[in-house]
Design a protein around this motif. Structure first.
Motif, mmCIF file in Angstrom:
data_model
loop_
_atom_site.group_PDB
_atom_site.id
_atom_site.type_symbol
_atom_site.label_atom_id
_atom_site.label_comp_id
_atom_site.label_asym_id
_atom_site.label_seq_id
_atom_site.Cartn_x
_atom_site.Cartn_y
_atom_site.Cartn_z
ATOM 1 N N LEU A 126 0.833 -1.197 0.000
ATOM 2 C CA LEU A 126 0.000 0.000 0.000
ATOM 3 C C LEU A 126 0.867 1.245 0.000
ATOM 4 N N SER A 127 0.451 2.260 -0.742
ATOM 5 C CA SER A 127 1.149 3.548 -0.720
ATOM 6 C C SER A 127 0.871 4.232 0.610
ATOM 7 N N ASN A 128 1.700 5.204 0.946
ATOM 8 C CA ASN A 128 1.456 5.928 2.189
ATOM 9 C C ASN A 128 0.170 6.744 2.105
ATOM 10 N N HIS A 129 -0.204 7.195 0.906
ATOM 11 C CA HIS A 129 -1.497 7.888 0.752
ATOM 12 C C HIS A 129 -2.640 6.944 1.132
ATOM 13 N N ALA A 130 -2.593 5.718 0.629
ATOM 14 C CA ALA A 130 -3.645 4.748 0.957
ATOM 15 C C ALA A 130 -3.641 4.439 2.448
ATOM 16 N N ARG A 131 -2.468 4.305 3.021
ATOM 17 C CA ARG A 131 -2.378 4.060 4.471
ATOM 18 C C ARG A 131 -2.999 5.216 5.251
ATOM 19 N N ASN A 132 -2.719 6.449 4.838
ATOM 20 C CA ASN A 132 -3.274 7.613 5.539
ATOM 21 C C ASN A 132 -4.796 7.661 5.427
ATOM 22 N N ILE A 133 -5.319 7.333 4.259
ATOM 23 C CA ILE A 133 -6.771 7.324 4.065
ATOM 24 C C ILE A 133 -7.411 6.245 4.934
ATOM 25 N N LEU A 134 -6.846 5.054 4.909
ATOM 26 C CA LEU A 134 -7.384 3.967 5.727
ATOM 27 C C LEU A 134 -7.320 4.323 7.209
ATOM 28 N N PHE A 135 -6.229 4.962 7.621
ATOM 29 C CA PHE A 135 -6.085 5.348 9.019
ATOM 30 C C PHE A 135 -7.127 6.389 9.420
ATOM 31 N N GLN A 182 -17.326 9.082 6.440
ATOM 32 C CA GLN A 182 -16.499 10.262 6.203
ATOM 33 C C GLN A 182 -16.709 10.705 4.756
ATOM 34 N N HIS A 183 -16.776 11.998 4.552
ATOM 35 C CA HIS A 183 -16.891 12.542 3.200
ATOM 36 C C HIS A 183 -15.504 12.773 2.615
ATOM 37 N N GLY A 184 -15.451 12.837 1.300
ATOM 38 C CA GLY A 184 -14.180 12.991 0.603
ATOM 39 C C GLY A 184 -13.397 14.211 1.054
ATOM 40 N N TYR A 185 -14.090 15.344 1.223
ATOM 41 C CA TYR A 185 -13.392 16.562 1.647
ATOM 42 C C TYR A 185 -12.734 16.354 3.011
ATOM 43 N N GLU A 186 -13.452 15.724 3.939
ATOM 44 C CA GLU A 186 -12.882 15.476 5.263
ATOM 45 C C GLU A 186 -11.702 14.521 5.175
ATOM 46 N N LEU A 187 -11.856 13.479 4.360
ATOM 47 C CA LEU A 187 -10.766 12.516 4.211
ATOM 48 C C LEU A 187 -9.524 13.160 3.609
ATOM 49 N N ALA A 200 -6.251 13.057 5.833
ATOM 50 C CA ALA A 200 -5.170 12.210 5.321
ATOM 51 C C ALA A 200 -4.071 13.016 4.641
ATOM 52 N N GLY A 201 -4.311 14.297 4.402
ATOM 53 C CA GLY A 201 -3.303 15.111 3.724
ATOM 54 C C GLY A 201 -3.098 14.681 2.281
ATOM 55 N N VAL A 202 -4.203 14.312 1.615
ATOM 56 C CA VAL A 202 -4.149 13.821 0.239
ATOM 57 C C VAL A 202 -5.000 14.736 -0.639
ATOM 58 N N LYS A 203 -4.495 15.086 -1.807
ATOM 59 C CA LYS A 203 -5.260 15.936 -2.733
ATOM 60 C C LYS A 203 -6.330 15.111 -3.435
ATOM 61 N N SER A 204 -7.381 15.786 -3.887
ATOM 62 C CA SER A 204 -8.529 15.082 -4.460
ATOM 63 C C SER A 204 -8.156 14.254 -5.689
ATOM 64 N N PRO A 214 -9.367 8.377 -6.877
ATOM 65 C CA PRO A 214 -8.982 7.087 -7.485
ATOM 66 C C PRO A 214 -8.682 6.015 -6.439
ATOM 67 N N LEU A 215 -8.037 6.413 -5.325
ATOM 68 C CA LEU A 215 -7.755 5.440 -4.262
ATOM 69 C C LEU A 215 -9.046 4.950 -3.610
ATOM 70 N N LEU A 216 -9.984 5.867 -3.352
ATOM 71 C CA LEU A 216 -11.252 5.461 -2.741
ATOM 72 C C LEU A 216 -12.008 4.501 -3.655
ATOM 73 N N ILE A 217 -12.032 4.800 -4.943
ATOM 74 C CA ILE A 217 -12.723 3.924 -5.890
ATOM 75 C C ILE A 217 -12.074 2.537 -5.907
ATOM 76 N N ARG A 218 -10.747 2.514 -5.945
ATOM 77 C CA ARG A 218 -10.032 1.232 -5.973
ATOM 78 C C ARG A 218 -10.270 0.433 -4.679
ATOM 79 N N LEU A 219 -10.199 1.116 -3.537
ATOM 80 C CA LEU A 219 -10.408 0.418 -2.263
ATOM 81 C C LEU A 219 -11.846 -0.093 -2.147
ATOM 82 N N GLU A 220 -12.796 0.653 -2.683
ATOM 83 C CA GLU A 220 -14.183 0.195 -2.675
ATOM 84 C C GLU A 220 -14.341 -1.033 -3.579
ATOM 85 N N GLU A 221 -13.759 -0.979 -4.771
ATOM 86 C CA GLU A 221 -13.856 -2.114 -5.695
ATOM 87 C C GLU A 221 -13.229 -3.378 -5.109
#
Length: 100
Positions: A7-16, A26-31, A35-39, A44-51
Motif C-alpha cells: 500500500l502507498s502511504n497515501h492509501a495508508r493515511n486514508i485507511l487510518f 467520512q466525506h471525501g473533503y474530510e478525508l 489524510a493530507g491527500v489531494k482530491s 482514485p484510491l477510494l474507488i479502488r479500495l471500494e472495488e
C-alpha cells in the motif's frame, strides 16, 4: 481479498483516517483534509479500495437545503483489518494506530 502490492502511504493515511472514524461515515473533503491527500489522488484510491471490498460508499443527502448530495465512505471489516495491518509510516502515526 489478497493483495499482492504494498500500500502507498497515501492509501495508508486514508485507511487510518477512516479507522479513526470508528465505523462512521467520512466525506471525501474530510478525508482529504485528515489524510493530507489531494482530491486527484484521493478519489482514485477510494474507488479502488471500494472495488476491492475494503470500503463501503453511499450518497448522503445534505442536512441543509440547497446543497448537493455527498459521497461518503466507511471501512468494511476487511478494510478495518487492512488499516490495522498497514498503519501510516512514521512513529507518531503508528503509535496512534496502535491506540485505536
Amino acid at each position: 481479498m489478497a493483495r499482492s502490492r504494498t500500500l502507498s502511504n497515501h492509501a495508508r493515511n486514508i485507511l487510518f483516517a477512516l479507522l479513526e472514524a470508528r465505523g462512521g461515515w467520512q466525506h471525501g473533503y474530510e478525508l482529504a483534509r485528515l489524510a493530507g491527500v489531494k482530491s486527484g489522488t484521493l478519489y482514485p484510491l477510494l474507488i479502488r479500495l471500494e472495488e476491492q471490498g475494503y470500503l463501503q460508499a453511499e450518497w448522503q443527502q445534505p442536512l441543509e437545503g440547497g446543497r448537493p448530495p455527498r459521497h461518503a465512505y466507511r471501512l468494511t471489516a476487511a478494510g478495518e483489518q487492512l488499516a490495522r495491518d498497514n498503519p501510516p509510516h512514521g512513529a507518531a502515526a503508528a503509535a496512534r494506530a496502535v491506540a485505536i
